[in-house]
Write a protein that holds these residues in place. Structure first.
Motif, short mmCIF file in Angstrom:
data_model
loop_
_atom_site.label_atom_id
_atom_site.label_comp_id
_atom_site.label_asym_id
_atom_site.label_seq_id
_atom_site.Cartn_x
_atom_site.Cartn_y
_atom_site.Cartn_z
N GLY A 1 30.99 76.61 61.94
CA GLY A 1 29.73 77.09 62.48
C GLY A 1 28.56 76.87 61.54
O GLY A 1 27.42 77.23 61.86
N ASP A 2 28.80 76.25 60.37
CA ASP A 2 27.72 76.00 59.41
C ASP A 2 26.71 75.00 59.96
O ASP A 2 27.08 74.04 60.66
CB ASP A 2 28.28 75.45 58.10
CG ASP A 2 29.12 76.45 57.34
OD1 ASP A 2 29.11 77.64 57.70
OD2 ASP A 2 29.80 76.03 56.37
N LEU A 3 25.46 75.21 59.62
CA LEU A 3 24.41 74.24 59.89
C LEU A 3 24.31 73.32 58.68
O LEU A 3 24.14 73.79 57.55
CB LEU A 3 23.08 74.95 60.13
CG LEU A 3 21.86 74.06 60.36
CD1 LEU A 3 22.00 73.29 61.66
CD2 LEU A 3 20.58 74.89 60.36
N VAL A 4 24.43 72.00 58.90
CA VAL A 4 24.39 71.02 57.82
C VAL A 4 23.19 70.09 58.07
O VAL A 4 23.01 69.60 59.19
CB VAL A 4 25.70 70.21 57.75
CG1 VAL A 4 25.66 69.22 56.60
CG2 VAL A 4 26.90 71.16 57.61
N GLU B 1 14.51 79.69 57.76
CA GLU B 1 15.76 80.12 57.14
C GLU B 1 16.42 79.05 56.26
O GLU B 1 17.03 79.35 55.24
CB GLU B 1 16.75 80.59 58.21
CG GLU B 1 16.54 82.01 58.67
CD GLU B 1 15.46 82.12 59.73
OE1 GLU B 1 14.72 81.13 59.92
OE2 GLU B 1 15.34 83.19 60.35
N ALA B 2 16.33 77.77 56.67
CA ALA B 2 16.97 76.70 55.91
C ALA B 2 15.97 75.88 55.11
O ALA B 2 16.37 75.00 54.35
CB ALA B 2 17.76 75.80 56.84
N GLY C 1 21.79 70.09 52.58
CA GLY C 1 21.70 71.52 52.81
C GLY C 1 22.81 72.04 53.71
O GLY C 1 23.27 71.35 54.62
N THR C 2 23.26 73.25 53.44
CA THR C 2 24.22 73.96 54.27
C THR C 2 23.75 75.40 54.43
O THR C 2 23.41 76.06 53.44
CB THR C 2 25.63 73.97 53.64
OG1 THR C 2 26.05 72.62 53.40
CG2 THR C 2 26.63 74.64 54.56
N LEU C 3 23.72 75.88 55.66
CA LEU C 3 23.40 77.27 55.94
C LEU C 3 24.55 77.86 56.74
O LEU C 3 24.87 77.39 57.83
CB LEU C 3 22.10 77.39 56.73
CG LEU C 3 21.64 78.81 57.08
CD1 LEU C 3 21.36 79.62 55.82
CD2 LEU C 3 20.40 78.77 57.98
N THR C 4 25.19 78.88 56.19
CA THR C 4 26.32 79.50 56.87
C THR C 4 25.82 80.51 57.91
O THR C 4 24.67 80.94 57.89
CB THR C 4 27.24 80.22 55.87
OG1 THR C 4 26.51 81.32 55.28
CG2 THR C 4 27.68 79.26 54.76
#
Length: 467
Positions: A175-178, A160-161, A192-195
């Motif tokens: 709650g973002d993945l950084v 996904e990321a 990178g940032t995945l919400t």
């Protein structure tokens, strides 16, 4: 078939407390040896590790082994244990061949190998995000592997990321993945940032040259990047070779990456060093406070002036003599100040993950044993305001690992610390639960099978599992 503990390769990191285990286990109803399990402790404690399934090619580096996760689940006042290999594509290739088929870090890399030259072992860190436990790899360019909890079965690669380095972080506010990503010979790092709703942003940041990336720090609005003074020698790179060198005359730089504008707001210079792990960071008006474990003298073969006489751990060419420091970055003046907080030999720092990016007063670290093999002989609690230190030492002949911080209440030190503790020259292993406030041992649980030394940990509370 020889036991995995019988590997003979002359390496410190394949024998005694580091020797891999050869079997996956499930143990219910762990025996309580001391104290009692806190009633509020409900969830899963997990730790990743390097555990080669087949005798590895020599020379063996501790980072080469296949990922194996060891976990203890707490529910209804009891606890259970299980361990599972992370079933990566590389491990599947080895199983099909019936032997280890990849070159390791200390061997000449096979640059012609598809997907190579190194196997993504997913053996370094663990992160829980959106219902999956992610196993991450120390080298950039590797996809995480997703595991399910509490059974630890491998779901598969997690695309996904995209690819990332060992230490991604979850912003507790959004709650973002950084995360960061890099290629060992590329003069850029990708932020990178995945919400939570699946919006992915990957932004390249140009650097002066290839720079190793391992960890990052979060504040409410910023990500702290680092441009360290240890990197591949440019002259060797020009000849097609990668030779890591430390350049004491090249300042280390900290980049303040603004996640709102997706760009670096400012670069700050600090004295030359290398950093594996950040403790925490936060905004304070127009200043940013960053706490790290930094090393002034990171390479075995390139001693710097003033090298101490202390016996320090070594892994391959890396020399681990960290100090806990605070960097204060002034966005108005562009200047950085460095303050030494603690010069004790300690690493793998942890805080309560709910407070990442917010002011924290306490950090918990593993205390290095005074020897050249990487081992923690205790836990170190450092007050980041006063510098006061508490330590809890393990019994002689026993070593522990990184702690995870499990909340028991709302206060910062109303937490439990969990870690595996094992006998170095025997087969006994335990799970220790300690109080964050004073490092009192709250409970010791017997693990019926040996848990070797390993890397990073993750606590996943019952509320997160339920969501």
């Amino acid at each position: 078939m020889a036991s995995a503990r019988d590997f003979v390769d002359g390496s410190t990191y394949s024998s005694r407390g580091y020797a891999p285990v050869s079997t996956e286990h499930d143990h219910a109803n762990l025996e309580l040896l001391e104290g009692e399990i806190p009633a509020a402790l409900r969830g899963v404690f997990a730790r990743n590790s390097s555990n080669p399934k087949f005798p590895p090619p020599e020379p063996y580096h501790w980072f080469d082994g296949d990922g194996m996760v060891h976990a203890v689940s707490f529910e209804d006042g009891g606890a259970s244990y299980r361990n599972r290999w992370v079933r990566t594509a590389g491990l599947a290739e080895d199983e099909a061949a019936g032997a280890a088929t990849w070159t390791g870090l200390l061997a000449r890399p096979d640059m012609t190998r598809p997907g190579g030259p190194y196997k993504n072992t997913a053996n370094t860190d663990l992160l829980y995000w959106n219902g999956r436990l992610l196993a991450l790899w120390w080298l950039g360019g590797g996809q995480p592997y997703a595991l399910s909890l509490p059974d630890l079965s491998t779901v598969g690669p997690w695309p996904e990321a995209g690819t990332m380095t060992a230490h991604a972080k979850v912003d507790p506010r959004s709650g973002d993945l950084v995360f960061l990503d890099y290629a060992p010979t590329s003069a850029r790092v990708t932020h990178g940032t995945l919400t939570c709703d699946g919006q992915l942003t990957r932004t390249p940041v140009e650097l002066p040259g290839p720079r190793p990336q391992h960890d990052l720090a979060l504040t409410e609005h910023y990500t702290i990047l680092i441009d360290v003074s240890m990197f591949p020698d440019p002259e060797a790179l020009a000849r097609g070779k990668v030779h890591m060198s430390f350049f004491p005359d090249v300042p280390t730089r900290l980049g303040v990456f603004d996640r709102r504008t997706q760009g670096v707001k400012h670069w700050f210079e600090v004295p030359a060093c290398y950093v594996y792990h950040f403790v925490n960071a936060w905004e304070l008006g127009t200043k940013i406070v960053v706490t790290v474990c930094r090393m002034r003298d990171p390479l075995v073969y390139e001693p710097q002036p003033g090298r101490s006489d202390r016996v320090v751990p070594r892994i391959g060419h890396l020399r681990l003599e960290p100090q806990l420091v605070r960097w204060t970055l002034d966005l108005e003046t562009g200047l950085a100040r460095e303050d030494l907080l603690d010069d004790g030999m300690a690493e793998f720092p942890r805080v309560d993950d709910r407070r990442l990016g917010s002011p924290t007063r306490v950090a918990y670290l593993g205390s290095f044993a005074a020897r050249e093999a990487f081992a923690f002989d205790g836990v170190r609690r450092v007050d980041l305001d006063s510098g006061a230190v508490l330590e809890r030492r393990y019994p002689p002949g026993w070593c522990g690992g990184e702690v995870s911080v499990a909340p028991l209440g709302d206060a910062e030190d109303e937490v439990a610390l969990l870690t595996f503790v094992s006998e170095e020259d025997g087969d006994a292993s335990e799970l220790w639960v300690m109080a964050g406030r004073d490092l009192e041992v709250l409970a010791r649980l017997a693990i019926p099978t040996r848990v070797p030394a390993g890397f990073h940990t993750q606590w996943v509370g019952a509320d997160a599992l339920a969501r």
